[in-house]
Write a protein that holds these residues in place. Structure first.
Motif, PDB file in Angstrom:
ATOM      1  N   ALA A  71     -31.353  21.734  14.623  1.00  0.00           N
ATOM      2  CA  ALA A  71     -31.567  20.902  13.430  1.00  0.00           C
ATOM      3  C   ALA A  71     -32.682  19.895  13.641  1.00  0.00           C
ATOM      4  O   ALA A  71     -33.417  19.561  12.697  1.00  0.00           O
ATOM      5  N   GLN A 111     -27.270  13.521  11.980  1.00  0.00           N
ATOM      6  CA  GLN A 111     -27.785  14.685  11.263  1.00  0.00           C
ATOM      7  C   GLN A 111     -26.778  15.104  10.201  1.00  0.00           C
ATOM      8  O   GLN A 111     -25.620  15.380  10.519  1.00  0.00           O
ATOM      9  N   VAL A 113     -24.826  17.476   7.771  1.00  0.00           N
ATOM     10  CA  VAL A 113     -24.418  18.879   7.791  1.00  0.00           C
ATOM     11  C   VAL A 113     -23.549  19.161   6.578  1.00  0.00           C
ATOM     12  O   VAL A 113     -22.624  18.398   6.279  1.00  0.00           O
ATOM     13  N   HIS A 155     -18.425  18.090   4.961  1.00  0.00           N
ATOM     14  CA  HIS A 155     -19.796  17.622   5.130  1.00  0.00           C
ATOM     15  C   HIS A 155     -19.816  16.221   5.709  1.00  0.00           C
ATOM     16  O   HIS A 155     -18.797  15.529   5.771  1.00  0.00           O
ATOM     17  N   ILE A 158     -23.103  15.277  11.691  1.00  0.00           N
ATOM     18  CA  ILE A 158     -22.714  16.398  12.540  1.00  0.00           C
ATOM     19  C   ILE A 158     -21.628  16.025  13.546  1.00  0.00           C
ATOM     20  O   ILE A 158     -20.739  16.839  13.843  1.00  0.00           O
ATOM     21  N   ILE A 188     -28.082  23.187   7.300  1.00  0.00           N
ATOM     22  CA  ILE A 188     -28.668  21.931   7.756  1.00  0.00           C
ATOM     23  C   ILE A 188     -30.137  21.875   7.344  1.00  0.00           C
ATOM     24  O   ILE A 188     -30.844  22.878   7.413  1.00  0.00           O
ATOM     25  N   ASN A 189     -30.580  20.704   6.925  1.00  0.00           N
ATOM     26  CA  ASN A 189     -31.961  20.496   6.485  1.00  0.00           C
ATOM     27  C   ASN A 189     -32.327  21.353   5.269  1.00  0.00           C
ATOM     28  O   ASN A 189     -33.483  21.716   5.079  1.00  0.00           O
ATOM     29  N   ASN A 197     -30.307  14.718   4.459  1.00  0.00           N
ATOM     30  CA  ASN A 197     -30.485  15.350   5.757  1.00  0.00           C
ATOM     31  C   ASN A 197     -30.604  14.399   6.924  1.00  0.00           C
ATOM     32  O   ASN A 197     -30.428  14.796   8.073  1.00  0.00           O
TER      33      ASN A 197
END
Length: 199
Positions: A71, A111, A113, A155, A158, A188-189, A197
Motif C-alpha cells: 500500500a 493506511q 483499508v 474499514h 489497517i 487499498i488506495n 486513503n
C-alpha cells in the motif's frame, strides 16, 4: 479409511493473492515481500498465490506488513485471502511454533483499508451466533462498514482492521469446533475511497 478429523495443531495458515493495479505489479509485490520480515513464518509462493503458516500472531503480523508495504507504494492494491486453523492433516512447518512471541514487523504507518470478511466456523451448528457476535464486535470497535450478501464490510486504519480480524479469528474458534476458516478481501488506495486513503 477413517475420515480426517479437524486438527488440534495451533498452526494458522493464510493463503492470499496480491493484485496491484499497475503495469509494474511485479515490483510492488516483490518489494512488499522484500521489505517484510518473514523469519517467523513458513512461506511459499507459486504462480497463483502465496501461503504463510506458523503461530497466529506472526501470521497476522506478516500478513499486515506485506499488505502495508504494498500500500505504501501509493498504487491501488487489492488483496484476497483465506485464514485457516484446525485444517485436518495440517502438520508441516511445526518448527515455526517454537518461535517466541516478539513481533518483527512494527511499522505503524497509517493506511486506510476498505475490506470485507466472512467467517466459516466448520461443523458448528450454532455458526450464525458466532458470526453475529463478531459483527457486533466490529460495530462496537468502530470498524464496521456495512452489511452485504455473503460478507460484512470492515474499514478503517489497517492496524485497527487487522487487530479486529485477529480478534475475530480467535473468538470464533471453539474447543468443540476447532476448524475455522475466515476469508478477507481488501481494497487499498482506490479512487473510490473519496480521500480516505491516508487514514
Amino acid at each position: 479409511m477413517e475420515p480426517l478429523q479437524c486438527g488440534t495443531s495451533p498452526i494458522v495458515g493464510f493463503r492470499f493473492s496480491l493484485h496491484p493495479m499497475t503495469g509494474d505489479f511485479i515490483k510492488v509485490i516483490k518489494g512488499a515481500l522484500n521489505e517484510t520480515d518473514t523469519t517467523n513464518v513458513w512461506m511459499h509462493t507459486d504462480d497463483v498465490s502465496t501461503v504463510i503458516r506458523g503461530k497466529q500472531n506472526h501470521v497476522f503480523n506478516t500478513a499486515k506488513a506485506l499488505t502495508l508495504h504494498a500500500a505504501k507504494t501509493g498504487e491501488h492494491v487489492a488483496l484476497s485471502g483465506t485464514f485457516s486453523i484446525g485444517c485436518p492433516g495440517d502438520s508441516a512447518g511445526d518448527v515455526y511454533l517454537d518461535k517466541d512471541d516478539v513481533l518483527l514487523n512494527t511499522d505503524d504507518t497509517k493506511q486506510y483499508v476498505s475490506s470485507q470478511f466472512a467467517l466459516y466456523p466448520m461443523n458448528n451448528p450454532d455458526y450464525m451466533t458466532v458470526i453475529y457476535r463478531e459483527v457486533d464486535r466490529a460495530k462496537a470497535q468502530g470498524v464496521f462498514n456495512e452489511s452485504m450478501h455473503y460478507a460484512s464490510g470492515i474499514h478503517g486504519d489497517i492496524h485497527e482492521v487487522f487487530a479486529f480480524y485477529e480478534e475475530a479469528f480467535t473468538n470464533a474458534r471453539s474447543e468443540e469446533h476447532r476448524h475455522l476458516v475466515m476469508t478477507v478481501s481488501m481494497s487499498i488506495n482506490s479512487p473510490s475511497h473519496g480521500g480516505k486513503n491516508d487514514a
